[in-house]
Design a protein around this motif. Structure first.
Motif, PDB file in Angstrom:
ATOM      1  N   ALA A 165     -21.149  -7.223   7.499  1.00  0.00           N
ATOM      2  CA  ALA A 165     -19.543  -6.398   6.839  1.00  0.00           C
ATOM      3  C   ALA A 165     -19.949  -7.118   5.434  1.00  0.00           C
ATOM      4  O   ALA A 165     -19.497  -6.133   4.968  1.00  0.00           O
ATOM      5  CB  ALA A 165     -18.275  -7.193   8.210  1.00  0.00           C
ATOM      6  N   ALA A 215     -19.441  -3.901   2.803  1.00  0.00           N
ATOM      7  CA  ALA A 215     -18.325  -3.988   1.969  1.00  0.00           C
ATOM      8  C   ALA A 215     -18.185  -3.375   0.381  1.00  0.00           C
ATOM      9  O   ALA A 215     -17.513  -3.190  -0.354  1.00  0.00           O
ATOM     10  CB  ALA A 215     -17.192  -5.253   2.235  1.00  0.00           C
ATOM     11  N   ARG A 225     -11.320  -5.794  -0.400  1.00  0.00           N
ATOM     12  CA  ARG A 225     -11.856  -4.163   0.087  1.00  0.00           C
ATOM     13  C   ARG A 225     -12.275  -5.500   1.182  1.00  0.00           C
ATOM     14  O   ARG A 225     -12.038  -5.091   2.761  1.00  0.00           O
ATOM     15  CB  ARG A 225     -12.316  -3.611  -0.295  1.00  0.00           C
ATOM     16  CG  ARG A 225     -12.829  -2.888   0.126  1.00  0.00           C
ATOM     17  CD  ARG A 225     -13.934  -0.969  -0.471  1.00  0.00           C
ATOM     18  NE  ARG A 225     -14.757  -1.692  -0.865  1.00  0.00           N
ATOM     19  CZ  ARG A 225     -15.246  -1.120  -2.657  1.00  0.00           C
ATOM     20  NH1 ARG A 225     -14.931  -1.402  -3.146  1.00  0.00           N
ATOM     21  NH2 ARG A 225     -16.368  -2.446  -2.577  1.00  0.00           N
ATOM     22  N   LEU A 226     -13.323  -6.485   0.712  1.00  0.00           N
ATOM     23  CA  LEU A 226     -14.242  -7.200   1.171  1.00  0.00           C
ATOM     24  C   LEU A 226     -13.141  -7.897   2.640  1.00  0.00           C
ATOM     25  O   LEU A 226     -13.246  -7.618   4.073  1.00  0.00           O
ATOM     26  CB  LEU A 226     -14.915  -8.220   0.717  1.00  0.00           C
ATOM     27  CG  LEU A 226     -15.943  -8.637   1.520  1.00  0.00           C
ATOM     28  CD1 LEU A 226     -17.274  -9.204   0.838  1.00  0.00           C
ATOM     29  CD2 LEU A 226     -15.835 -10.657   2.269  1.00  0.00           C
ATOM     30  N   GLU A 286     -10.473  -7.453   3.448  1.00  0.00           N
ATOM     31  CA  GLU A 286      -9.459  -5.725   4.858  1.00  0.00           C
ATOM     32  C   GLU A 286     -11.040  -5.424   5.649  1.00  0.00           C
ATOM     33  O   GLU A 286     -10.357  -5.780   6.826  1.00  0.00           O
ATOM     34  CB  GLU A 286      -9.327  -5.165   3.742  1.00  0.00           C
ATOM     35  CG  GLU A 286      -7.577  -5.235   3.377  1.00  0.00           C
ATOM     36  CD  GLU A 286      -7.362  -4.027   2.432  1.00  0.00           C
ATOM     37  OE1 GLU A 286      -8.240  -3.298   1.933  1.00  0.00           O
ATOM     38  OE2 GLU A 286      -6.528  -4.872   1.554  1.00  0.00           O
ATOM     39  N   GLN A 287     -11.844  -5.384   4.707  1.00  0.00           N
ATOM     40  CA  GLN A 287     -12.710  -4.594   6.323  1.00  0.00           C
ATOM     41  C   GLN A 287     -13.339  -6.092   6.974  1.00  0.00           C
ATOM     42  O   GLN A 287     -13.430  -5.797   8.342  1.00  0.00           O
ATOM     43  CB  GLN A 287     -14.082  -4.025   5.697  1.00  0.00           C
ATOM     44  CG  GLN A 287     -13.591  -2.885   4.738  1.00  0.00           C
ATOM     45  CD  GLN A 287     -15.155  -2.218   4.216  1.00  0.00           C
ATOM     46  OE1 GLN A 287     -16.088  -3.233   4.175  1.00  0.00           O
ATOM     47  NE2 GLN A 287     -14.460  -1.278   3.313  1.00  0.00           N
ATOM     48  N   ALA A 316     -10.827  -7.065   9.763  1.00  0.00           N
ATOM     49  CA  ALA A 316     -10.452  -5.294  10.709  1.00  0.00           C
ATOM     50  C   ALA A 316     -11.700  -5.838  11.783  1.00  0.00           C
ATOM     51  O   ALA A 316     -12.019  -4.473  12.927  1.00  0.00           O
ATOM     52  CB  ALA A 316     -10.349  -4.008   9.972  1.00  0.00           C
ATOM     53  N   LEU A 317     -12.403  -6.597  11.737  1.00  0.00           N
ATOM     54  CA  LEU A 317     -13.596  -6.553  12.293  1.00  0.00           C
ATOM     55  C   LEU A 317     -13.724  -7.005  13.329  1.00  0.00           C
ATOM     56  O   LEU A 317     -12.814  -7.590  13.963  1.00  0.00           O
ATOM     57  CB  LEU A 317     -14.897  -7.603  11.649  1.00  0.00           C
ATOM     58  CG  LEU A 317     -16.326  -7.065  11.918  1.00  0.00           C
ATOM     59  CD1 LEU A 317     -16.931  -6.110  11.232  1.00  0.00           C
ATOM     60  CD2 LEU A 317     -16.714  -8.580  10.903  1.00  0.00           C
TER      61      LEU A 317
END
Ligand SMILES: Nc1nc2c(ncn2[C@@H]2O[C@H](COP(=O)(O)OP(=O)(O)OP(=O)(O)O)[C@@H](O)[C@H]2O)c(=O)[nH]1
Length: 382
Positions: free
Chosen positions: A274, A278, A311-312, A314-315, A318-319
């Motif tokens: 992930a 990102a 961004r990283l 947040e991603q 969300a994982l």
């Protein structure tokens, strides 16, 4: 580099493709030998018969012309469509037939053909497989046997049958011996080639082991250190911004304790995927140690780096990682980001990123703490 006339001539004759050059070098050598054998045979025939006669001219055209045809076939690339583009077996078979023809013409000096025949078979040592070497030796023996028999029957004065029998017996001993040597060379060649392949594979594996983290496949600490050193050197030569971030998985010990170490490993692998997805292709995510990762953002000013790492974060939040034992694990990361300052060492920048990471953890985790664009972070943290 200056191109000498000799090199230009060699390029014209052999071409520039290294593989083709090797083939053509070998064929040119064979062709030169054939051309040198021609005057010797002419001399033998003159001694034996006092004149040269049409058969000798036919031999000359056949032998030298045939070799020239082989050269043309390889030089034009025509031979590349065959299993052996060097045409080794065919060239050797042709040279054997030429030697047998020469034997029939040479008269009393025909013994000179035997060392030439050995030389012809030695050409096969560089390329032939054992089976082809045996087949060509057999072909030579049969062909010479036929020529000796024919000559002993047709010209018994010049080719006495008992002498020819002696010659044949000598060939029957010599040819298999050459074939055995060629076969042994072939085995050695194959072994060497296998060893070279094994070595190349081992080197590639060693490189992976030396530069990659086994669990996540990301660059390891040593590799990341080398990449950062390079980036520092580049930024000193052509001044540009670059940033370094430390990313640490939050409460990772809990995941290990509650779900087991294997689940923890799965989470680390998913985070690595992930995280890479990102970031930009030019950014590098590496495993710095344990559940701590390091991101190098080359040629990136702080605001852009901040946006990328936000961004990283947040991603990753969300994982949802599905684990083998069943169930899903959610995770968050804390990030400390520092922009490298001209004149600082990498250790200083890293220490600053580490302090920002500590701050992010202290402020409740799942957050990014970074240098302020206008304020010196070292001063703020002091
Ligand atoms: N499964 C697994 N766990 C690892 C690996 N390397 C380090 N760990 C574990 O990572 C955990 C790190 O724990 P801590 O340093 O206490 O940090 P944390 O629990 O993430 O807490 P904070 O960082 O404060 O949020 C330890 O339990 C280590 O055993 C690994 O390769 N695989």
């Amino acid at each position: 580099m200056q191109v000498t006339p000799l090199k230009r001539l060699a390029d014209l004759w052999l071409g520039t493709d290294p593989v083709q050059r090797l083939r053509l070098r070998q064929t040119s050598l064979a062709m030169a030998l054939m051309a040198l054998c021609a005057p010797v045979l002419h001399y033998c025939v003159l001694i034996a018969h006092g004149e040269r006669g049409p058969w000798l001219w036919l031999w000359t055209a056949w032998s030298v012309g045939g070799m020239a045809l082989f050269y043309g076939c390889i030089r034009s690339g025509h031979s590349c469509r065959f299993a052996d583009p060097s045409l080794t077996s065919v060239q050797i078979a042709f040279a054997i037939s030429s030697a047998a023809f020469g034997y029939a013409l040479a008269g009393p000096l025909r013994g000179a053909v035997f060392p030439v025949l050995t030389l012809i078979l030695m050409f096969g040592m560089f390329q032939l497989r054992a089976r082809s070497a045996y087949a060509l030796s057999f072909f030579a023996l049969v062909l010479f046997g036929a020529v000796m028999t024919t000559m002993a029957l047709r010209q018994p004065d010049s080719y006495p049958p008992l002498v020819e029998l002696g010659h044949f017996l000598m060939l029957a001993l010599m040819l298999p011996a050459v074939a055995v040597l060629t076969a042994r060379m072939s085995v050695i060649r194959q072994r060497l080639s296998q060893q070279r392949q094994d070595l190349a594979r081992a080197l590639a594996q060693l490189e992976v082991i030396a530069t990659r983290d086994e669990l996540t496949g990301l660059p390891n600490r040593r590799q990341m250190q080398a990449l950062m050193d390079q980036e520092l050197l580049r930024s000193q030569r052509h001044p540009h911004d670059f940033c370094i971030a430390l990313v640490d998985l939050d409460h990772f010990k809990r995941i290990n304790d509650s779900q087991g170490h294997a689940a923890g490993d799965t989470v680390l692998r998913h985070f690595a995927q992930a995280g890479q997805a990102a970031l930009r292709a030019t950014d590098v995510l590496a495993r710095w140690g344990g559940e701590e990762f390091l991101v190098l953002l080359p040629d990136t000013p702080l605001p852009q780096a901040q946006a990328a790492l936000e961004r990283l974060r947040e991603q990753v939040a969300a994982l949802s990682v599905r684990i083998a034992e069943g169930g899903e694990i959610r995770l968050t990361v804390s990030i400390g980001l520092a922009a490298h300052r001209a004149g600082d060492t990498l250790a200083q920048t890293l220490a600053r990123a580490d302090r920002w990471l500590y701050e992010a953890k202290a402020q409740g985790r799942n957050r990014l703490q970074a240098d302020a664009p206008t304020e010196a972070p070292a001063a703020r943290l002091a």
